[in-house]
Write a protein that holds these residues in place. Structure first.
Motif, PDB file in Angstrom:
ATOM      1  N   CYS A  32     -13.415   4.476  23.989  1.00  0.00           N
ATOM      2  CA  CYS A  32     -14.222   3.840  25.188  1.00  0.00           C
ATOM      3  C   CYS A  32     -13.561   2.419  25.548  1.00  0.00           C
ATOM      4  O   CYS A  32     -13.531   1.627  26.615  1.00  0.00           O
ATOM      5  N   HIS A  33     -13.342   1.579  24.252  1.00  0.00           N
ATOM      6  CA  HIS A  33     -12.808   0.276  24.340  1.00  0.00           C
ATOM      7  C   HIS A  33     -11.449  -0.031  24.904  1.00  0.00           C
ATOM      8  O   HIS A  33     -11.087  -1.029  25.628  1.00  0.00           O
ATOM      9  N   LEU A  34     -10.641   1.042  24.708  1.00  0.00           N
ATOM     10  CA  LEU A  34      -9.204   1.199  25.233  1.00  0.00           C
ATOM     11  C   LEU A  34      -9.318   1.255  26.596  1.00  0.00           C
ATOM     12  O   LEU A  34      -8.509   0.790  27.561  1.00  0.00           O
ATOM     13  N   GLU A  35     -10.274   2.273  27.119  1.00  0.00           N
ATOM     14  CA  GLU A  35     -10.477   2.424  28.556  1.00  0.00           C
ATOM     15  C   GLU A  35     -11.130   1.143  29.196  1.00  0.00           C
ATOM     16  O   GLU A  35     -10.748   0.790  30.297  1.00  0.00           O
ATOM     17  N   ASN A  36     -12.080   0.459  28.486  1.00  0.00           N
ATOM     18  CA  ASN A  36     -12.674  -0.856  28.947  1.00  0.00           C
ATOM     19  C   ASN A  36     -11.485  -1.894  29.198  1.00  0.00           C
ATOM     20  O   ASN A  36     -11.435  -2.522  30.087  1.00  0.00           O
ATOM     21  N   ALA A  37     -10.420  -1.973  28.096  1.00  0.00           N
ATOM     22  CA  ALA A  37      -9.648  -2.874  28.358  1.00  0.00           C
ATOM     23  C   ALA A  37      -8.491  -2.722  29.430  1.00  0.00           C
ATOM     24  O   ALA A  37      -8.219  -3.624  30.169  1.00  0.00           O
ATOM     25  N   LYS A  38      -8.189  -1.380  29.820  1.00  0.00           N
ATOM     26  CA  LYS A  38      -7.556  -1.047  30.714  1.00  0.00           C
ATOM     27  C   LYS A  38      -8.319  -1.393  32.290  1.00  0.00           C
ATOM     28  O   LYS A  38      -7.557  -1.919  33.114  1.00  0.00           O
ATOM     29  N   ALA A  39      -9.518  -1.182  32.206  1.00  0.00           N
ATOM     30  CA  ALA A  39     -10.410  -1.587  33.329  1.00  0.00           C
ATOM     31  C   ALA A  39     -10.483  -3.032  33.776  1.00  0.00           C
ATOM     32  O   ALA A  39     -10.669  -3.561  34.750  1.00  0.00           O
ATOM     33  N   ARG A  40     -10.170  -3.775  32.394  1.00  0.00           N
ATOM     34  CA  ARG A  40     -10.258  -5.288  32.602  1.00  0.00           C
ATOM     35  C   ARG A  40      -9.188  -6.019  32.986  1.00  0.00           C
ATOM     36  O   ARG A  40      -9.012  -7.204  32.782  1.00  0.00           O
ATOM     37  N   GLY A  41      -7.942  -5.041  33.022  1.00  0.00           N
ATOM     38  CA  GLY A  41      -6.773  -5.857  33.270  1.00  0.00           C
ATOM     39  C   GLY A  41      -5.794  -5.662  32.301  1.00  0.00           C
ATOM     40  O   GLY A  41      -4.765  -6.098  32.507  1.00  0.00           O
ATOM     41  N   VAL A  42      -5.927  -5.260  31.230  1.00  0.00           N
ATOM     42  CA  VAL A  42      -4.853  -4.926  30.003  1.00  0.00           C
ATOM     43  C   VAL A  42      -4.039  -3.858  30.241  1.00  0.00           C
ATOM     44  O   VAL A  42      -4.336  -2.818  30.828  1.00  0.00           O
ATOM     45  N   ARG A  43      -2.785  -4.042  30.776  1.00  0.00           N
ATOM     46  CA  ARG A  43      -1.702  -3.078  31.153  1.00  0.00           C
ATOM     47  C   ARG A  43      -1.614  -2.041  30.272  1.00  0.00           C
ATOM     48  O   ARG A  43      -1.682  -2.674  28.732  1.00  0.00           O
ATOM     49  N   ARG A  44      -1.187  -0.925  30.444  1.00  0.00           N
ATOM     50  CA  ARG A  44      -0.855   0.109  29.356  1.00  0.00           C
ATOM     51  C   ARG A  44       0.125  -0.329  28.528  1.00  0.00           C
ATOM     52  O   ARG A  44       0.262  -0.120  27.378  1.00  0.00           O
ATOM     53  N   ALA A  45       1.324  -1.026  29.130  1.00  0.00           N
ATOM     54  CA  ALA A  45       2.303  -1.353  28.053  1.00  0.00           C
ATOM     55  C   ALA A  45       1.960  -2.346  27.034  1.00  0.00           C
ATOM     56  O   ALA A  45       2.190  -2.475  25.921  1.00  0.00           O
ATOM     57  N   GLU A  46       0.811  -3.378  27.483  1.00  0.00           N
ATOM     58  CA  GLU A  46      -0.069  -4.264  26.476  1.00  0.00           C
ATOM     59  C   GLU A  46      -0.686  -3.590  25.681  1.00  0.00           C
ATOM     60  O   GLU A  46      -0.371  -3.913  24.358  1.00  0.00           O
ATOM     61  N   ILE A  47      -1.330  -2.334  25.957  1.00  0.00           N
ATOM     62  CA  ILE A  47      -2.177  -1.798  24.931  1.00  0.00           C
ATOM     63  C   ILE A  47      -1.298  -1.014  24.011  1.00  0.00           C
ATOM     64  O   ILE A  47      -1.519  -1.048  22.642  1.00  0.00           O
ATOM     65  N   ALA A  48      -0.302  -0.363  24.619  1.00  0.00           N
ATOM     66  CA  ALA A  48       0.756   0.150  23.559  1.00  0.00           C
ATOM     67  C   ALA A  48       1.534  -0.960  22.623  1.00  0.00           C
ATOM     68  O   ALA A  48       1.592  -0.371  21.404  1.00  0.00           O
ATOM     69  N   ALA A  49       1.752  -1.957  23.024  1.00  0.00           N
ATOM     70  CA  ALA A  49       2.250  -2.968  22.158  1.00  0.00           C
ATOM     71  C   ALA A  49       1.168  -3.330  21.265  1.00  0.00           C
ATOM     72  O   ALA A  49       1.560  -3.863  20.107  1.00  0.00           O
ATOM     73  N   ILE A  50       0.152  -3.570  21.695  1.00  0.00           N
ATOM     74  CA  ILE A  50      -1.070  -4.191  20.735  1.00  0.00           C
ATOM     75  C   ILE A  50      -1.220  -3.110  19.530  1.00  0.00           C
ATOM     76  O   ILE A  50      -1.304  -3.435  18.289  1.00  0.00           O
ATOM     77  N   ILE A  51      -1.309  -1.760  20.018  1.00  0.00           N
ATOM     78  CA  ILE A  51      -1.335  -0.613  19.066  1.00  0.00           C
ATOM     79  C   ILE A  51      -0.270  -0.387  17.926  1.00  0.00           C
ATOM     80  O   ILE A  51      -0.304  -0.546  16.801  1.00  0.00           O
ATOM     81  N   THR A  52       1.272  -0.815  18.577  1.00  0.00           N
ATOM     82  CA  THR A  52       2.041  -0.656  17.690  1.00  0.00           C
ATOM     83  C   THR A  52       1.964  -2.039  16.622  1.00  0.00           C
ATOM     84  O   THR A  52       2.194  -1.632  15.272  1.00  0.00           O
ATOM     85  N   HIS A  53       1.899  -3.012  17.131  1.00  0.00           N
ATOM     86  CA  HIS A  53       1.422  -4.154  16.319  1.00  0.00           C
ATOM     87  C   HIS A  53       0.570  -4.132  15.557  1.00  0.00           C
ATOM     88  O   HIS A  53       0.739  -4.529  13.988  1.00  0.00           O
ATOM     89  N   THR A  54      -0.498  -3.845  15.720  1.00  0.00           N
ATOM     90  CA  THR A  54      -1.595  -3.348  14.627  1.00  0.00           C
ATOM     91  C   THR A  54      -1.422  -2.612  13.798  1.00  0.00           C
ATOM     92  O   THR A  54      -1.681  -2.924  12.578  1.00  0.00           O
TER      93      THR A  54
END
Length: 59
Positions: A32-54
């Protein structure tokens, strides 16, 4: 807390995703929060980088 000042919505979404992951919460609330981030303008590539970094720091 979503309406509190100090940080922009995209950053707030990113922080929430990182906190959930680092707490081991990978259920539907993370999705839900990943979908929320995407809806709020966080790009797919940014989400992937965040997950990898975390994952490098929380195992």
């Amino acid at each position: 807390m979503w309406n509190a000042g100090g940080i922009d919505t995209e950053t707030r979404c990113i922080v929430t995703v990182v906190v959930l992951m680092s707490s081991g919460i990978t259920d539907s609330s993370l999705k839900c929060h990943l979908e929320n981030a995407k809806a709020r303008g966080v790009r797919r590539a940014e989400i992937a980088a965040i997950i990898t970094h975390t994952t490098m720091y929380v195992g």
